[in-house]
Design an enzyme around this catalytic site. Sequence first.
Site, PDB file in Angstrom:
ATOM      1  N   ARG A 145       0.881  -1.183   0.000  1.00 41.43           N
ATOM      2  CA  ARG A 145       0.000   0.000   0.000  1.00 41.43           C
ATOM      3  C   ARG A 145       0.910   1.222   0.000  1.00 41.43           C
ATOM      4  NH1 ARG A 145      -5.199   1.379   3.639  1.00 41.43           N
ATOM      5  NH2 ARG A 145      -6.060   0.130   1.962  1.00 41.43           N
TER       6      ARG A 145
ATOM      7  N   HIS B  55      -7.386   1.044  -6.338  1.00 38.23           N
ATOM      8  CA  HIS B  55      -7.577   0.104  -5.222  1.00 38.23           C
ATOM      9  C   HIS B  55      -8.268  -1.156  -5.761  1.00 38.23           C
ATOM     10  CE1 HIS B  55      -7.706  -1.304  -1.248  1.00 38.23           C
ATOM     11  NE2 HIS B  55      -8.574  -0.491  -0.685  1.00 38.23           N
TER      12      HIS B  55
ATOM     13  N   GLN C 296     -10.166  -3.820  -3.534  1.00 36.19           N
ATOM     14  CA  GLN C 296     -11.447  -3.340  -3.019  1.00 36.19           C
ATOM     15  C   GLN C 296     -12.569  -3.564  -4.038  1.00 36.19           C
ATOM     16  OE1 GLN C 296     -12.169  -1.766   0.138  1.00 36.19           O
ATOM     17  NE2 GLN C 296     -14.179  -2.338  -0.639  1.00 36.19           N
TER      18      GLN C 296
ATOM     19  N   ASP D 276     -17.306   7.202  -0.756  1.00 38.01           N
ATOM     20  CA  ASP D 276     -16.001   7.077  -0.094  1.00 38.01           C
ATOM     21  C   ASP D 276     -15.706   8.433   0.549  1.00 38.01           C
ATOM     22  OD1 ASP D 276     -13.429   6.307   0.671  1.00 38.01           O
ATOM     23  OD2 ASP D 276     -12.566   6.509  -1.342  1.00 38.01           O
TER      24      ASP D 276
ATOM     25  N   CYS E 166     -16.385   1.733   0.835  1.00 32.84           N
ATOM     26  CA  CYS E 166     -15.201   0.877   1.019  1.00 32.84           C
ATOM     27  C   CYS E 166     -14.716   0.896   2.466  1.00 32.84           C
ATOM     28  CB  CYS E 166     -14.095   1.309   0.071  1.00 32.84           C
ATOM     29  SG  CYS E 166     -13.661   3.052   0.232  1.00 32.84           S
TER      30      CYS E 166
ATOM     31  N   ARG F   5     -13.296  -8.594   1.313  1.00 34.15           N
ATOM     32  CA  ARG F   5     -11.887  -8.289   1.038  1.00 34.15           C
ATOM     33  C   ARG F   5     -11.031  -9.529   1.302  1.00 34.15           C
ATOM     34  NH1 ARG F   5      -9.846  -3.161   1.369  1.00 34.15           N
ATOM     35  NH2 ARG F   5      -7.920  -4.235   0.815  1.00 34.15           N
TER      36      ARG F   5
END
Length: 303
Positions: free
Chosen positions: A103, A130, A133, A222, A262, A290
């Site tokens: 990440r 991402h 996700q 988000d 998310c 996830r």
Amino acid sequence: MDKHFLHIKDLTKEEIFDLISLSKDLKSKFRNKEDFKHFHNKSLAMIFAKPSARTRISFETGFTWMGGHALFLGPNDIGIGKREANKDIARVVSRYNDVIMARLFDHKHILELAEYSNSPVVNGLTDYNHPCQIMADILTISEHRGTLDDLHVCYVGDGNNIVHSWLQLAARLPMKFTCLCPEGFSPDEATVELAMTNGVSEIVISHDTIEGIKGADVIYTDVWASMGQKEEAEAREKLFAEFQVNGDMMSRTGKDTLFMHCLPAERGRETTDNVMEADYSIVFDQAENRLHVQNAIMVALTS
Ligand code: CP
Ligand code: NVA
């Protein structure tokens, strides 16, 4: 499948469906506490330049369940991007570890890690995208709707990393994808262009919070200020006010609509307590998925 998992656009439609199917299989094994030791004697390096709850916990839990050992390398451990060249880190870490999950801030850094790593690299979020996700999201939608046919996903908020992965998914699976964002906060033009020109899906970039949500099967939001932008949060609050996903917005789609986020959510900003807790909110199914999707990605990359 590609050697690495960096972008949804690197997958074919068939590979996306295969990953969904493998995720469902591994989800059932995990929930039934079955033995699945695909990663016996193997190790996963998890490199984090940014904070995380879901990504860190789900990767570590998943890899451990699959018989391996996961190492958490936080922002102060290996000093990614600061202490030595990324291409050196890539070659060193991949001598020790069978899979690398990273990440990072700058997307170029994950591309560089992948270029020099002998082990598969999984993108756990960058400033640009991402992909883990969005794979979890599409699994969750398929479980709740029973089908991915005739899907209209309306994302409301900042045109950020989450949107870029949705656009790349829309370049592979047919759907209607609307990004409803304030002017000046549209997603990356090249990514919009990719999704629009390959003709798989209908893509709408809109600033109209009345028309844009009509007919949406899913409203997705988000945070308004992503990691690395938190000092802009207060200023963005005013600019984004009309884009809050609240009960009123959810009731104006003209159909039964699922709510997705998310996470982490900033309740009272991009959405409300009531929406997060409503029956139509599937945010915790998303979070659970996830784990299952990432297990499937790591198995597929190493099979
Ligand atoms: N959705 C997500 O990636 O959560 P974390 O930032 O907590 O990992
Ligand atoms: N857009 C958010 C996603 C967090 C999972 C961020 O980058 O902070």
